[in-house]
Design a protein around this motif. Structure first.
Motif, PDB file in Angstrom:
ATOM      1  N   GLU A 130       0.940  -1.074  -0.379  1.00  0.00           N
ATOM      2  CA  GLU A 130       0.117  -0.122   0.036  1.00  0.00           C
ATOM      3  C   GLU A 130       0.813   1.496  -0.508  1.00  0.00           C
ATOM      4  N   ALA A 131       1.803   1.143   0.755  1.00  0.00           N
ATOM      5  CA  ALA A 131       2.709   2.712   0.528  1.00  0.00           C
ATOM      6  C   ALA A 131       3.777   2.966  -0.442  1.00  0.00           C
ATOM      7  N   LEU A 132       4.082   1.656  -1.069  1.00  0.00           N
ATOM      8  CA  LEU A 132       4.203   1.483  -2.450  1.00  0.00           C
ATOM      9  C   LEU A 132       3.923   1.800  -3.263  1.00  0.00           C
ATOM     10  N   GLU A 133       2.250   1.707  -3.676  1.00  0.00           N
ATOM     11  CA  GLU A 133       1.687   2.440  -4.419  1.00  0.00           C
ATOM     12  C   GLU A 133       1.429   4.395  -4.313  1.00  0.00           C
ATOM     13  N   GLU A 134       0.719   4.253  -2.992  1.00  0.00           N
ATOM     14  CA  GLU A 134       0.910   5.906  -2.101  1.00  0.00           C
ATOM     15  C   GLU A 134       2.597   6.497  -3.172  1.00  0.00           C
ATOM     16  N   ILE A 135       3.538   5.966  -3.353  1.00  0.00           N
ATOM     17  CA  ILE A 135       4.838   6.545  -3.426  1.00  0.00           C
ATOM     18  C   ILE A 135       4.575   6.765  -4.833  1.00  0.00           C
ATOM     19  N   GLU A 136       3.928   5.620  -6.125  1.00  0.00           N
ATOM     20  CA  GLU A 136       3.588   5.710  -6.774  1.00  0.00           C
ATOM     21  C   GLU A 136       2.766   6.992  -7.955  1.00  0.00           C
TER      22      GLU A 136
END
Length: 264
Positions: A130-136
């Motif tokens: 989820e955090a990585l998706e937010e970074i994107e």
């Protein structure tokens, strides 16, 4: 070996994590002090049967989850309104980012991260995703890289560009760094400590910050020297040699606080 001796080598890295979590050296270090005070006051309550580093971070998370340090008498008056705002914002640092920082910045396994934040491994893995998706989806920034080692500079540039950000320049000296910063006004600075002309990346950043405000991530092979808690020190810091995930997490968190505190 005493408990204090066992914990001492891990304190610089807890400071790094606390600062990244709160977006502030002042507040990160305050939470670390509160953690140590709790351990000294009740050493019998320190987690047993786990690695001392895990126990230290577990105690920190208990303090982090339950404390309201910015409400304590004398605390706010000594640090100013901007720092108070950072502390209140820090409470909103979501679990996905905590999971990402614990695994990517601090190098804990997903199992250990789960122990620290009270979740199972599958939940931690989902939070990291989820955090990585937010970074994107994060707002793109212009990034100035201050690094005198060409291979490392190219590696950082690749990571930054892969995240969708623009690299304004790669500076190798203090003078170059200041000139490039004033020319392009980047939204983020990644700075090595030691530069090609024997000047300091810290001094270069001080010169830049004297002209305008910008989040900064320092890169060093000797993090312990900049994580003492005894003087003004970096809020965001990456250790050489670094992993791609570490740089990614640090960039994301620095921009997270910068965007969250920017005027609407």
């Amino acid at each position: 070996m005493s408990l204090g001796q066992q914990l001492h080598p891990h304190l610089p890295f807890l400071r790094r994590y606390a600062r990244a979590l709160t977006g502030s050296q002042t507040h990160g270090d305050a939470y670390v002090r509160a953690t140590l005070e709790a351990i000294v006051a009740a050493p019998e309550e320190f987690p047993s049967g786990v690695d001392p580093r895990l126990g230290l971070y577990k105690t920190f998370h208990a303090i982090w989850s339950s404390s309201h340090l910015d409400d304590e008498p004398g605390f706010s008056g000594s640090i100013g309104q901007e720092a108070i705002a950072h502390a209140r914002l820090a409470r909103l640092t979501p679990l996905p980012r905590q999971a990402l920082l614990l695994t990517a910045l601090e190098g804990f396994t997903t199992e250990d991260a789960g122990y620290l934040i009270g979740l199972d491994t599958a939940d931690v893995e989902a939070l990291v995703e989820e955090a990585l998706e937010e970074i994107e989806a994060q707002t793109r920034a212009k990034v100035l890289i201050i690094e005198d080692e060409p291979i490392i500079a190219m590696d950082i540039e690749t990571i930054v560009r892969d995240l969708g950000h623009d690299v304004t320049a790669i500076a190798v000296t203090r003078e170059d760094a200041v000139r490039e910063a004033l020319a392009e006004r980047p939204g983020l600075v990644l700075a090595d400590i030691q530069l090609a002309d024997d000047s300091s990346g810290i001094d270069a950043v001080k010169d830049i910050l004297a002209e305008f405000s910008v989040p900064v991530i320092f890169i060093t092979a000797f993090p312990e020297r900049l994580l003492t808690g005894e003087r003004p020190e970096p809020t965001f810091l990456i250790t050489k040699p670094f992993q791609r995930s570490t740089v990614k997490a640090a960039i994301s968190q620095a921009l997270f606080f910068d965007e969250a505190t920017a005027p609407a």
